[in-house]
Design a protein around this motif. Sequence first.
Motif, PDB file in Angstrom:
ATOM      1  N   LEU A 186      45.549  -1.069  67.586  1.00  0.00           N
ATOM      2  CA  LEU A 186      44.357  -1.735  67.069  1.00  0.00           C
ATOM      3  C   LEU A 186      43.084  -0.908  67.233  1.00  0.00           C
ATOM      4  CD1 LEU A 186      45.216  -5.329  68.272  1.00  0.00           C
ATOM      5  CD2 LEU A 186      44.891  -4.645  65.890  1.00  0.00           C
ATOM      6  N   GLU A 187      43.221   0.345  67.632  1.00  0.00           N
ATOM      7  CA  GLU A 187      42.056   1.181  67.896  1.00  0.00           C
ATOM      8  C   GLU A 187      41.184   1.389  66.658  1.00  0.00           C
ATOM      9  OE1 GLU A 187      40.972   5.440  70.057  1.00  0.00           O
ATOM     10  OE2 GLU A 187      43.023   5.040  69.403  1.00  0.00           O
ATOM     11  N   THR A 188      41.811   1.668  65.517  1.00  0.00           N
ATOM     12  CA  THR A 188      41.040   1.918  64.291  1.00  0.00           C
ATOM     13  C   THR A 188      40.260   0.682  63.873  1.00  0.00           C
ATOM     14  OG1 THR A 188      42.665   3.552  63.537  1.00  0.00           O
ATOM     15  CG2 THR A 188      41.205   2.615  61.878  1.00  0.00           C
ATOM     16  N   MET A 189      40.883  -0.487  63.950  1.00  0.00           N
ATOM     17  CA  MET A 189      40.195  -1.728  63.607  1.00  0.00           C
ATOM     18  C   MET A 189      39.006  -1.966  64.541  1.00  0.00           C
ATOM     19  SD  MET A 189      39.698  -5.154  64.526  1.00  0.00           S
ATOM     20  CE  MET A 189      41.108  -5.798  65.435  1.00  0.00           C
ATOM     21  N   LEU A 190      39.200  -1.708  65.828  1.00  0.00           N
ATOM     22  CA  LEU A 190      38.118  -1.923  66.782  1.00  0.00           C
ATOM     23  C   LEU A 190      37.003  -0.888  66.621  1.00  0.00           C
ATOM     24  CD1 LEU A 190      40.174  -2.877  69.960  1.00  0.00           C
ATOM     25  CD2 LEU A 190      38.897  -4.395  68.439  1.00  0.00           C
ATOM     26  N   ASP A 191      37.354   0.324  66.183  1.00  0.00           N
ATOM     27  CA  ASP A 191      36.316   1.310  65.834  1.00  0.00           C
ATOM     28  C   ASP A 191      35.410   0.764  64.738  1.00  0.00           C
ATOM     29  OD1 ASP A 191      36.666   3.410  67.564  1.00  0.00           O
ATOM     30  OD2 ASP A 191      38.013   4.531  66.255  1.00  0.00           O
ATOM     31  N   LYS A 192      36.025   0.176  63.714  1.00  0.00           N
ATOM     32  CA  LYS A 192      35.251  -0.407  62.612  1.00  0.00           C
ATOM     33  C   LYS A 192      34.415  -1.578  63.108  1.00  0.00           C
ATOM     34  CE  LYS A 192      35.638   0.086  58.602  1.00  0.00           C
ATOM     35  NZ  LYS A 192      34.765   0.781  57.639  1.00  0.00           N
ATOM     36  N   LEU A 193      34.987  -2.368  63.992  1.00  0.00           N
ATOM     37  CA  LEU A 193      34.248  -3.498  64.549  1.00  0.00           C
ATOM     38  C   LEU A 193      32.992  -3.004  65.257  1.00  0.00           C
ATOM     39  CD1 LEU A 193      33.840  -6.434  65.460  1.00  0.00           C
ATOM     40  CD2 LEU A 193      35.471  -6.005  67.313  1.00  0.00           C
ATOM     41  N   MET A 194      33.132  -1.954  66.062  1.00  0.00           N
ATOM     42  CA  MET A 194      31.973  -1.432  66.775  1.00  0.00           C
ATOM     43  C   MET A 194      30.961  -0.796  65.817  1.00  0.00           C
ATOM     44  SD  MET A 194      31.707   1.476  69.786  1.00  0.00           S
ATOM     45  CE  MET A 194      31.899   2.844  68.618  1.00  0.00           C
TER      46      MET A 194
END
Length: 389
Positions: free
Chosen positions: A203-211
Motif C-alpha cells: 500500500l506504499e504507493t497509495m499512501l504516497d498519493k495520500l500524503m
Amino acid sequence: MPVDGSVDRRRDAPANLGNGNGVVLPIHSARRLRLNPNTEHKPDSYDDVQLEFSPLLFSSLERYLPPTMLNMSRDAKVQYMREILMKYSPEGERNRVHRHREYKQKIISNYQPLHRELYSMHATNFFVPSFLRAINDNSESFRSVVSEPAPGIFIFEMLQPRFCELLLSEVENFEKWVCQTKFRIMQPNTMNKYGAVLDDFGLETMLDKLMNDFICPLSKVFFSEVGGSTLDSHHGFVVEYGINRDIDLGFHVDDAEVTLNVCLGKQFSGGELFFRGVRCDRHVNSETQPEEILDYCHVPGRAVLHRGRHRHGARATTGGNRINLILWCRSSVFRELKKYQKDFSSWCGECQRKKKERLELSVSATKLELLKRDEEPLPKLFLSNFLEI
C-alpha cells in the motif's frame, strides 16, 4: 546536507571528480544545491529505478538541484543525487534500508491482496465529498470543513465508511496470511505491538498519493514551520486496541513532522486521545500549560491532523476493538535544518513561553531604568539656567 544547502567540496576541486568506482562525475558535482526548492520545477519519477533510497526522496531532492542540472538526463541526476545521499547516509543505515526492501519484497511476492482497488488511489471512492471538494479547490477553502478545537489540532471528516470497511478487511486478510504462513512481521512502531505496517504489503504507493495530494495541501498551510511544505516520505500503519490487543498508549511524540490519525472502526468505548502541547526535544518533558490540554473522542472516518511533536497519548479502550490508520509524514529537509537550530519558538510551546518571559523581563527592566532616571535630581547647571530664566 549542510544547512546552507551546499555539497561539501573544496573550492579548487577539479572539473571532473571520481566517485571511487572509476566513474567520472560531471562538473556539476562541485556546485552547490539550491538553498530553497524550485517549486515550479516538476521532478522526474524514480519509482522504476532500483535505488538504495526511497524514490520519493529523489523526486524531492531534485527540486534543490542547481538550475543547470534540471534539464540533464535522469541518469545524470540520479548519479549526482545518489552521491549526496551516500555521503550523508551511514553505511549501517543503508544496510538497514536494503534489508527492509528485501523483507517487503518477500511479503509482496507471496501475499495475495483481497481488495486490489485499495492499492491505487481512487479519491472519489476513498474520501467524503466535502473533504474532496475542499482539497480540489486548491485554496484555503478547506478551512470551512476543518475545526481547530485547540491550537495546532485539526479535525475533519475524511474517509467514506465503505473505504474503512475495505481497509479493515484487507488488514484482517493480511494478518490471517501472516498467521497461516508463520511469517514474522515488524511491529507498527516501537510502542504498539498490535497492528500492521501498510507500506510493507503493497500500500506504499497509495499512501504516497495520500500524503502528496491530500495531506500536503493542508500541511503547507497549517504546519509550514515544521516542514509541512517539504514532506517527502511517510510511514503508514494501522494500530489495534481492545480485547487481546493493545489497551492504551503512553504519553509520547511521533517520529514525524505531521501526523494523520483516522479512526477506521469498529465498535468500541474509551480510547480517547489526549493532547498536551507541542515541544522540541529539549522541552519534551516540560510542564503542560492549562491552555494546551485537549481530550478527543474518536469517530470512524474522522481524521485528526497534528504536528508530530504534539505530545499525546491514548486512554484505555474499555470495550470492543478500535483500529486506527496512522500516517507519519516526514521532511528530510526540515530534519537536516533542525540540527543547526537552537530556538524553536516558531512552534515549540515551551520555547515560546520562555521567549515571552525574557521579553517581559526585558521590558520591565527597561521601564525600571526609565523610572530611576525620572527620579534622579536635575543637574545643578540645568537648575541654575532654569532659575535665571
